[in-house]
Write an enzyme that holds these catalytic residues in place. Structure first.
Site, short mmCIF file in Angstrom:
data_model
loop_
_atom_site.label_atom_id
_atom_site.label_comp_id
_atom_site.label_asym_id
_atom_site.label_seq_id
_atom_site.Cartn_x
_atom_site.Cartn_y
_atom_site.Cartn_z
N LYS A 114 -58.09 -3.29 34.24
CA LYS A 114 -58.87 -4.25 35.28
C LYS A 114 -60.17 -4.74 34.77
CE LYS A 114 -57.57 -2.52 39.97
NZ LYS A 114 -58.13 -2.02 41.39
N LYS A 206 -45.92 -5.29 37.25
CA LYS A 206 -45.86 -4.73 38.41
C LYS A 206 -46.11 -5.67 39.64
CE LYS A 206 -49.67 -2.54 39.46
NZ LYS A 206 -50.75 -1.47 39.71
N LYS A 209 -51.21 -7.27 44.08
CA LYS A 209 -51.83 -7.96 45.31
C LYS A 209 -52.56 -9.40 44.55
CE LYS A 209 -53.25 -4.38 48.34
NZ LYS A 209 -54.28 -3.35 48.34
P1 AMP Z 1 -53.61 -0.48 46.14
O1 AMP Z 1 -53.18 -1.70 46.83
O2 AMP Z 1 -53.80 -0.55 44.91
O3 AMP Z 1 -54.54 0.27 46.94
O4 AMP Z 1 -52.21 0.45 46.27
C1 AMP Z 1 -51.98 1.04 47.62
C2 AMP Z 1 -50.59 2.08 47.29
O5 AMP Z 1 -49.57 1.18 47.05
C3 AMP Z 1 -50.79 3.07 45.94
O6 AMP Z 1 -50.05 4.25 46.33
C4 AMP Z 1 -50.13 2.32 44.98
O7 AMP Z 1 -49.52 3.32 44.02
C5 AMP Z 1 -49.08 1.61 45.62
N1 AMP Z 1 -48.36 0.38 44.76
C6 AMP Z 1 -49.21 -0.61 44.44
N2 AMP Z 1 -48.72 -1.48 44.13
C7 AMP Z 1 -47.24 -1.05 43.84
C8 AMP Z 1 -46.00 -1.42 43.33
N3 AMP Z 1 -45.93 -2.46 42.69
N4 AMP Z 1 -44.82 -0.52 43.33
C9 AMP Z 1 -45.16 0.71 44.10
N5 AMP Z 1 -46.19 1.18 44.58
C10 AMP Z 1 -47.31 0.28 44.47
#
Ligand code: AMP
Ligand code: TRP
Length: 344
Positions: A114, A206, A209
């Protein structure tokens, strides 16, 4: 010492909730409600470790809350709230800033990704982020944490922090009657066929967002046509689908789509390959579109309906925050005594 089983997890309100968030995290949150007490947090303090436009942040906090509700989390039986309404998260994070070691944080790969090349210009919050995440979990003394694969390293750090606190303050913990350990070592729950959902445009990246291409991800608010278009355009290779899982090795795009199908349908990859082994991608994608639209369509529609009712959403967060704070305040009282602070 045995700790009461308690689930905690968080999602950042940073926009574009996608299929990876759903399959890697939120779908698990929903399932765990039947077997555990659960606390699910919209982690707005984490979001501001990188710049957030204030009006958009407000909107995104409500949108993640709407996603939790639309996916089926029950805010009466469990707790849904946003992090900034419970000041104890930040309070415990400060203490953990003093427990965690620089060397531990220096190993965090998410910070490196990041912060990128311009590390001097990253916020201090982005660097200390994993300590706040440990505080989120441990301020409730939660034992189980459902997350996607990308959070594994942060969870290990949370365990290290819990362990160091328990051992640094061992005598103080014991003399106050908290037994041998004050904090549990929280266990990651990272299971199933879609713990790391990849970009639809590039099987080595991956799903995220922040990807510039909207075609890289399926957003929870995408309508049926958009979902269909994105699946049809998803990158694949030229071979038909294999019948065995071994045949997915070195075929990241195929592996990803099969994993998505399996997770959406609550089966494993081997089951999907039994059905589609030998098929062309075009046929498989048709079925994937139907499945994705059937599962995600109602969630997206409900989210859109709910974000229109800010008063309801804000009420859910206020109620959840009050209930969360009672638990968090109890932990902080004990932590202050253990550390040796004088309190009222
Ligand atoms: P975040 O949007 O970073 O707050 O992620 C929220 C949750 O979604 C966390 O548990 C991440 O590990 C999961 N997550 C985010 N992106 C992915 C992805 N591409 N595949 C699986 N889990 C994800
Ligand atoms: N770091 C997590 C992510 O980016 C979000 C998060 C913050 C979290 N605090 C947490 C997840 C506590 C689980 C438990 O996805």
């Amino acid at each position: 010492m045995a700790f009461k089983p308690l689930v905690f997890s968080g999602v950042q309100p940073t926009g574009n909730l996608h299929l990876g968030n759903y399959l890697g995290a939120i779908k698990k949150f929903v399932e765990l409600q039947n077997s555990h007490d659960c606390i699910y947090c919209v982690v707005d303090l984490h979001a501001i470790t990188v710049w957030q436009d204030p009006a958009e942040l407000t909107r995104n906090i409500r949108e993640v809350t709407a996603a939790f509700l639309a996916c089926g989390i029950d805010p009466k039986k469990h707790i849904i709230f946003n992090q900034s309404q419970v000041a104890e998260h930040a309070e415990l994070a400060w203490i953990f800033n003093c427990v965690a070691r620089l060397g531990w944080l220096n190993r965090m790969t998410q910070f490196k990704e990041k912060a990128g090349k311009d590390r001097e210009n990253a916020s201090v919050g982005l660097y200390a982020y994993p300590n706040l995440m440990a505080a989120d979990i441990l301020v409730y003394r939660a034992t189980h944490v459902p997350v996607g694969e990308d959070q594994k390293q942060h969870l290990e750090l949370s365990r290290d922090i819990a362990q160091k606190f328990n051992s640094d303050f061992k005598e103080s913990i014991e003399s106050r009657g908290f037994g041998e350990a004050f904090f549990p070592l929280p266990e990651p729950l990272i299971q199933g066929p879609a713990t790391r959902v990849m970009s639809l445009r590039d099987g080595s990246k991956k799903m995220s967002k922040s990807d510039a291409s909207d075609y890289s991800r399926i957003n929870l608010t995408d309508d049926s046509d958009t979902i269909a278009q994105k699946v049809r355009k998803a990158k694949t290779d030229a071979e038909p689908l294999p019948s065995e899982q071994k045949g997915l090795e070195a075929r990241p795009e195929a592996d990803n789509l099969i994993g998505i199908y399996a997770a959406l349908n609550d089966v494993n990859k081997a089951d999907v390959l039994k059905e589609f082994g030998g098929a062309q991608f075009s046929a498989f994608k048709g079925s994937l579109v139907d499945l994705a639209v059937a599962k995600l369509g109602p969630i997206g529609a409900e989210m859109k309906r709910m974000v229109g009712d800010a008063a309801y959403i804000d009420g859910v967060l206020a109620d959840g925050s009050s209930r969360a704070q009672i638990i968090a305040a109890e932990t902080m009282k004990a932590v202050k005594d253990i550390v040796g602070f004088v309190r009222r």
